[in-house]
Design a protein around this motif. Sequence first.
Motif, PDB file in Angstrom:
ATOM      1  N   SER A 111      -6.360  18.556   0.667  1.00 31.47           N
ATOM      2  CA  SER A 111      -6.035  17.376   1.642  1.00 31.47           C
ATOM      3  C   SER A 111      -4.473  17.335   1.750  1.00 31.47           C
ATOM      4  O   SER A 111      -4.120  17.075   3.005  1.00 31.47           O
ATOM      5  CB  SER A 111      -6.212  15.927   0.754  1.00 31.47           C
ATOM      6  OG  SER A 111      -7.520  15.943   0.412  1.00 31.47           O
ATOM      7  N   SER A 146       1.062   4.448  -2.885  1.00 32.58           N
ATOM      8  CA  SER A 146       0.545   5.523  -2.682  1.00 32.58           C
ATOM      9  C   SER A 146       1.848   6.473  -3.218  1.00 32.58           C
ATOM     10  O   SER A 146       1.685   7.454  -3.741  1.00 32.58           O
ATOM     11  CB  SER A 146       0.308   5.739  -1.406  1.00 32.58           C
ATOM     12  OG  SER A 146       1.188   6.186  -0.609  1.00 32.58           O
ATOM     13  N   ASP A 167       0.784  -1.158   0.108  1.00 40.80           N
ATOM     14  CA  ASP A 167      -0.138  -0.166   0.040  1.00 40.80           C
ATOM     15  C   ASP A 167       0.826   1.244   0.059  1.00 40.80           C
ATOM     16  O   ASP A 167       0.555   2.069  -0.809  1.00 40.80           O
ATOM     17  CB  ASP A 167      -0.777  -0.059   1.253  1.00 40.80           C
ATOM     18  CG  ASP A 167      -2.242  -1.019   1.048  1.00 40.80           C
ATOM     19  OD1 ASP A 167      -2.376  -1.466  -0.003  1.00 40.80           O
ATOM     20  OD2 ASP A 167      -2.763  -1.220   2.226  1.00 40.80           O
ATOM     21  N   ARG A 168       1.779   1.389   0.668  1.00 40.44           N
ATOM     22  CA  ARG A 168       2.774   2.435   0.853  1.00 40.44           C
ATOM     23  C   ARG A 168       3.627   2.638  -0.285  1.00 40.44           C
ATOM     24  O   ARG A 168       3.575   3.720  -0.879  1.00 40.44           O
ATOM     25  CB  ARG A 168       3.853   2.166   1.927  1.00 40.44           C
ATOM     26  CG  ARG A 168       4.519   3.422   2.715  1.00 40.44           C
ATOM     27  CD  ARG A 168       5.256   3.001   3.746  1.00 40.44           C
ATOM     28  NE  ARG A 168       6.524   2.251   3.486  1.00 40.44           N
ATOM     29  CZ  ARG A 168       7.528   2.843   2.757  1.00 40.44           C
ATOM     30  NH1 ARG A 168       7.620   4.044   2.724  1.00 40.44           N
ATOM     31  NH2 ARG A 168       8.494   2.063   2.686  1.00 40.44           N
ATOM     32  N   ALA A 215     -11.517  13.299   4.732  1.00 42.00           N
ATOM     33  CA  ALA A 215     -10.643  12.132   4.247  1.00 42.00           C
ATOM     34  C   ALA A 215      -9.503  12.180   5.274  1.00 42.00           C
ATOM     35  O   ALA A 215      -8.974  11.294   5.600  1.00 42.00           O
ATOM     36  CB  ALA A 215     -10.166  12.510   2.909  1.00 42.00           C
ATOM     37  N   VAL A 216      -8.885  13.364   5.463  1.00 41.88           N
ATOM     38  CA  VAL A 216      -7.659  13.399   6.317  1.00 41.88           C
ATOM     39  C   VAL A 216      -7.958  13.080   7.715  1.00 41.88           C
ATOM     40  O   VAL A 216      -7.322  12.292   8.190  1.00 41.88           O
ATOM     41  CB  VAL A 216      -7.095  14.710   6.213  1.00 41.88           C
ATOM     42  CG1 VAL A 216      -6.021  14.962   7.225  1.00 41.88           C
ATOM     43  CG2 VAL A 216      -6.481  15.218   4.866  1.00 41.88           C
ATOM     44  N   LEU A 263      -3.401  17.289   5.765  1.00 40.54           N
ATOM     45  CA  LEU A 263      -2.485  16.570   6.245  1.00 40.54           C
ATOM     46  C   LEU A 263      -1.112  17.059   6.775  1.00 40.54           C
ATOM     47  O   LEU A 263      -0.653  16.476   7.848  1.00 40.54           O
ATOM     48  CB  LEU A 263      -2.221  15.486   4.924  1.00 40.54           C
ATOM     49  CG  LEU A 263      -1.488  14.117   5.056  1.00 40.54           C
ATOM     50  CD1 LEU A 263      -2.330  13.471   6.353  1.00 40.54           C
ATOM     51  CD2 LEU A 263      -1.180  13.360   3.984  1.00 40.54           C
ATOM     52  N   ARG A 289      -7.988   9.243   8.331  1.00 41.58           N
ATOM     53  CA  ARG A 289      -6.617   8.792   8.298  1.00 41.58           C
ATOM     54  C   ARG A 289      -6.159   9.014   9.725  1.00 41.58           C
ATOM     55  O   ARG A 289      -5.097   8.167  10.180  1.00 41.58           O
ATOM     56  CB  ARG A 289      -5.867   9.381   7.315  1.00 41.58           C
ATOM     57  CG  ARG A 289      -6.126   8.716   5.849  1.00 41.58           C
ATOM     58  CD  ARG A 289      -5.251   9.545   4.739  1.00 41.58           C
ATOM     59  NE  ARG A 289      -3.741   9.254   5.075  1.00 41.58           N
ATOM     60  CZ  ARG A 289      -2.931   9.641   4.103  1.00 41.58           C
ATOM     61  NH1 ARG A 289      -3.117  10.219   2.966  1.00 41.58           N
ATOM     62  NH2 ARG A 289      -1.593   9.361   4.274  1.00 41.58           N
ATOM     63  N   TRP A 290      -6.381   9.917  10.148  1.00 40.24           N
ATOM     64  CA  TRP A 290      -5.892  10.220  11.712  1.00 40.24           C
ATOM     65  C   TRP A 290      -6.976  10.076  12.601  1.00 40.24           C
ATOM     66  O   TRP A 290      -7.224  11.172  13.389  1.00 40.24           O
ATOM     67  CB  TRP A 290      -5.489  11.626  11.702  1.00 40.24           C
ATOM     68  CG  TRP A 290      -3.919  11.571  10.913  1.00 40.24           C
ATOM     69  CD1 TRP A 290      -3.686  11.507   9.505  1.00 40.24           C
ATOM     70  CD2 TRP A 290      -2.805  12.050  11.576  1.00 40.24           C
ATOM     71  NE1 TRP A 290      -2.328  11.834   9.378  1.00 40.24           N
ATOM     72  CE2 TRP A 290      -1.757  11.875  10.892  1.00 40.24           C
ATOM     73  CE3 TRP A 290      -2.474  12.212  12.911  1.00 40.24           C
ATOM     74  CZ2 TRP A 290      -0.528  12.275  10.856  1.00 40.24           C
ATOM     75  CZ3 TRP A 290      -1.016  12.554  13.363  1.00 40.24           C
ATOM     76  CH2 TRP A 290       0.116  12.589  12.231  1.00 40.24           C
TER      77      TRP A 290
END
Length: 183
Positions: free
Chosen positions: A80, A14, A10-11, A45-46, A84, A49-50
Amino acid sequence: MAGYISGEVDRMNSLVSRFLDFARPLSLEPRPEPLGPIVDRSLQAVNARWPRAAVEVERHYASELPLVPVDADLCEQVFSNLALNAYEAMGEKGGRLRVSIAPAARGSRQGVEVRFEDSGPGISPELREQIFNPFFTTKKTGVGLGLSIVAKIVDDHHGAITVTSPADGAGPGACFKVFFPSG
Ligand SMILES: Nc1ncnc2c1ncn2[C@@H]1O[C@H](COP(=O)(O)OP(=O)(O)OP(=O)(O)O)[C@@H](O)[C@H]1O
Ligand SMILES: [Mg+2]
């Protein structure tokens, strides 16, 4: 082990998409849009993720905002990336992110300005010179493409981005201002 491999894939994925976003010419499809809902989508969205970050997001959206011709997907990327970066700067401790949208003018051009003001550690004058350069990062696992992509998208909209630190409000944080012209 499988979880580790999947996480790393995944990393990598991206990383490659970010690099391609940066490298390929943009194909802009501008349409008159209100910026509020686009900013909201980015913030959501951000935030997703957090999930544990203690960030208090304050929204100050002017009520009579003109539409501006933008590519909504690309603008979502701009907001974003800025959100982020603010979350990352404030880190585990969290803090306050103030997002404002207001009508604005740059010289003779009318438009809309979106502002991201965080309560993180801020950006020194020496760093401010470099943060928009591709691959400049101060983060252990950063790529340094976020702001380069932001600058490229804003440029293609004939807009402008500026950064001040300390931010105008309380605290040492950073303030990014993005201007989109009306026409
Ligand atoms: N809100 C902020 N507060 C403090 N420093 C910031 C802020 N936004 C950006 N920076 C600095 O600018 C650098 C470049 O940011 P940029 O988004 O381009 O890359 P990155 O966040 O390091 O990596 P990535 O490619 O994952 O975005 C960061 O490493 C950080 O040092
Ligand atoms: Mg970034």
